[in-house]
Design a protein around this motif. Structure first.
Motif: not given
Length: 545
Positions: A37, A84, A109
Motif C-alpha cells: 500500500r 488496490d 493488491a
C-alpha cells in the motif's frame, strides 16, 4: 476526523487522536501488505487521469456491484500494473480493449497482466468489474467502512468513511496519496425514493426501470482517493451562493429548518478563509454540506456533516476555554480541509500533519476573524491539553504509516509559534496565503512546507520544525544566575538548536534568542520575575538548579 469521548477526563487524554482518522502506531512492525500500500513500486509507475465509477448499491443486502474504468498515463513501459482492492471484495473481471486480463491477488493488491503493454507517456485504460459486501465500520469515521443506517423515518441512510483505512475498501484504485485523478465521475444506482449525493457537480438522475435510480456526479479538479464518496438518503436539498461559488446542502427532511439556521455559518467562514487562505480551491465543483450518519469528514466538495446541529464539537469545547462553543466545529474544521488536505495534499501519509496541523490552525484563524486575536490565542493554548507528546508528528515513509495524533493540535501550536517568531503579522498572513495559493492542487512534502516558511524570515526555522515534527519533546527553555548574570539556554533533541522567544518581566515584553549553550541575557533579571508568553509560544520552561 476522530470523535472524542464526551467525558472530560477521557476527552483530555484522547484529544491528541481526536480530529481525524489516524492509523494506529505500528512502531516499525510493518507487514508486506503495508509496503504494497505504502510504496511506489514499478507496477505503480502510472499517473491516474480519471476514474469512472458505475455502481449499484443494495442497502437491504449491504452489497455493491459495478465497475471502475481507470484511465492513466504510463510513466514507464508497463506490462503489469497494481490496482488496490480489499481482499474481501470479489474481482469479477478486468478488461482492456474488451479483452479479459489475467490477474493475481496479494493481500489487498491486484496485479494485472496487460494484454497490450502501455509505453511510457502513452495512455492506457482498463475496466475493473467487482462486487461484494464492503467492510462495515464499527465506529465511523474512526475506523473505515460503510455505515448502513436508517433515519428517524425508517429510510435508509448510508455513508462511507475510509481515510487512513483506504479507498480500496470499496472501489478499485491506485490507493496511494501521491496520485490524484484529474477527474472522477460517479454513476450510482440506489433504490427509488433515495438520493445519492457525491463529489462535484450534479449531472442528472435516471430511472433505470428496475426499482433503482441512477444519480450522476462529476468532479473536474484533482481529488484524493479517500475523498471520493457516496452519501445515500431521502435527502432534502436547499442551496445558496457565495459570489461565483455554489453552496448546496443535503439534509434529512425533519432537520431542514435546523440546517437552514446552522449552515448560516458557512458565509462568514468563507469571508474569513477567502481573506486568509485565498479563493475556495474547487469553485467549479461547488461546496456542499451533506448530513451523514457519522460525525464528519472532509470529502472534497461534499463535506460530511454529523454534528447534530450543535455548536462546538457535539456541544463540547475541545479547548476547554468556552471559545469553541461559539461556532460549529465540524463546519469549520472539515471545510478548512478544502484548502489543507484536499487542495494541498501530502504525497505520503507520513506527512499528514500538512493536512491536520494547518486545518486545526484554521480553527483559530476563524476565531480570530470573528472574535479577535486574543481569543484565537486562548483557544490554541486551550487545545494543548489534548497533546500527548508521546511520539513524533511525522510517521514512517513508504509503509502507509501516519505519525501521532499530535499532528492536529501540536501542529497548530507549532504554526502559531512560527507566527510569533515572525513577529510581524502582516508578513505571517502574506506568507500563509502565498503558501496556500502557491501549492493549490499540488502534492507536496514536509520539506517543501519547511522551506517555504523558512525563506520568508531571517530566522532559521529548520531546527525548530525539526524539533516539533520529528521529535517527541518540546524544546525546554532554562534560566539560571551565573556570576550575577541572567543566562538562558535551550534543551532540545536537535543539535545546535536556537530559537527566539518572548519573555515577560513585570508586564514588559523582551525578545531573547538563546542557543543550546548558556547565553547571557542583556537584562539583569530576577529569575522569579520571568514569565513566558505562553499564548504565543508553545514550549517548556524552567530553572537550572
Amino acid at each position: 476526523m476522530k470523535k472524542l469521548i464526551l467525558v472530560l477526563v477521557v476527552l483530555v487524554a484522547a484529544a491528541n487522536t481526536s480530529c481525524a482518522q489516524v492509523l494506529s502506531n505500528k512502531e516499525g512492525n510493518y507487514t508486506e501488505a503495508d509496503s504494497l500500500r505504502g510504496s511506489l513500486r514499478p507496477e505503480r509507475a502510472f499517473d491516474v487521469q480519471k476514474y469512472h465509477l458505475k455502481l449499484k448499491v443494495e442497502p437491504e443486502k449491504q452489497f455493491i456491484s459495478g465497475s471502475n474504468t481507470i484511465s492513466f498515463i504510463a510513466e514507464e513501459d508497463l506490462s503489469t500494473i497494481q490496482i488496490d482492492l480489499f481482499d474481501n471484495m470479489k474481482v469479477d473481471s478486468i478488461l482492456q480493449n474488451d479483452e479479459v486480463l489475467a490477474f493475481e491477488r496479494e493481500h489487498n493488491a491486484v496485479f494485472i497482466e496487460l494484454n497490450d503493454a502501455v509505453k511510457a507517456d502513452e495512455q492506457g485504460e482498463i475496466q475493473f468489474y467487482y462486487s461484494g459486501k464492503p467492510i462495515v465500520a464499527k465506529n465511523a469515521p474512526w475506523d473505515g467502512g460503510f455505515v448502513w443506517d436508517k433515519d428517524d423515518n425508517g429510510d435508509h441512510w448510508i455513508g462511507v468513511a475510509v481515510q487512513g483505512t483506504g479507498a480500496s475498501l470499496w472501489y478499485p484504485n491506485k490507493d496511494h496519496q501521491s496520485d490524484e485523478p484529474e477527474e472522477v465521475q460517479l454513476d450510482i444506482a440506489v433504490p427509488n425514493g433515495l438520493m445519492n449525493v457525491s463529489n462535484g457537480q450534479f449531472l442528472g438522475e435516471k430511472d433505470l426501470g428496475n426499482g433503482f435510480t441512477q444519480w450522476s456526479w462529476k468532479t473536474v479538479n484533482p481529488i484524493n482517493n479517500y475523498n471520493v464518496m457516496i452519501n445515500i438518503a431521502n435527502y432534502e436539498h436547499f442551496s445558496d451562493s457565495y459570489g461565483d461559488l455554489d453552496l448546496d446542502y443535503y439534509v434529512l427532511p425533519y432537520n431542514l429548518e435546523k440546517a437552514k439556521e446552522q449552515f448560516k455559518e458557512v458565509k462568514p467562514m468563507m469571508d474569513c478563509f477567502y481573506e486568509k487562505f485565498g479563493e475556495y480551491p474547487f469553485v467549479e465543483d461547488g461546496f456542499k454540506l451533506i448530513e451523514t450518519p457519522y460525525l464528519g469528514m472532509e470529502h472534497q466538495s461534499a463535506v460530511a456533516y454529523g454534528n447534530e446541529y450543535k455548536m462546538g464539537y457535539l456541544g463540547n469545547d475541545l479547548s476547554g476555554t468556552g471559545i469553541g462553543l461559539k461556532w460549529d466545529y465540524i463546519i469549520i474544521h472539515e471545510s478548512g480541509h478544502e484548502w489543507y488536505g484536499n487542495s494541498i495534499t501530502a504525497k505520503d501519509i507520513a506527512d499528514m500533519w500538512i493536512h491536520e496541523g494547518f486545518t486545526s490552525y484554521s480553527e483559530a484563524v476563524y476565531v480570530e476573524c470573528r472574535w479577535g486575536k486574543e481569543q484565537a490565542l486562548e483557544y490554541l493554548k486551550g487545545t494543548r491539553r489534548g497533546i500527548g507528546n508521546q511520539s513524533p508528528i511525522i510517521g514512517d515513509y513508504g509503509v502507509n504509516s501516519e505519525g501521532s495524533g499530535d499532528m492536529y493540535f501540536k501542529g497548530a501550536n507549532l504554526l502559531n509559534t512560527i507566527r510569533s517568531i515572525y513577529n510581524d503579522d502582516e508578513l505571517w498572513w502574506k506568507t500563509l496565503k502565498d503558501y496556500t495559493e502557491t501549492y493549490k492542487h499540488q502534492l507536496i512534502d514536509t520539506e517543501t512546507t519547511e522551506n517555504f516558511f523558512n525563506k520568508a524570515t531571517e530566522v532559521d526555522l529548520e531546527p525548530i520544525f525539526d524539533q516539533y515534527l520529528r521529535h517527541t519533546n518540546l524544546p525546554k527553555l532554562q534560566f539560571r544566575k551565573q556570576e550575577g548574570k541572567t543566562q538562558a539556554r535551550w534543551i532540545a533533541d536537535v543539535e545546535d538548536f536556537k530559537m527566539p522567544v518572548d519573555i515577560l518581566v513585570n508586564g514588559k515584553e523582551f525578545r531573547i534568542t538563546p542557543s543550546d549553550e548558556w547565553d547571557d541575557i542583556e537584562y539583569d533579571i530576577d529569575l522569579k520575575e520571568i514569565e513566558i508568553n505562553e499564548l504565543e509560544f508553545y514550549i517548556q520552561a524552567g530553572y537550572k538548579k
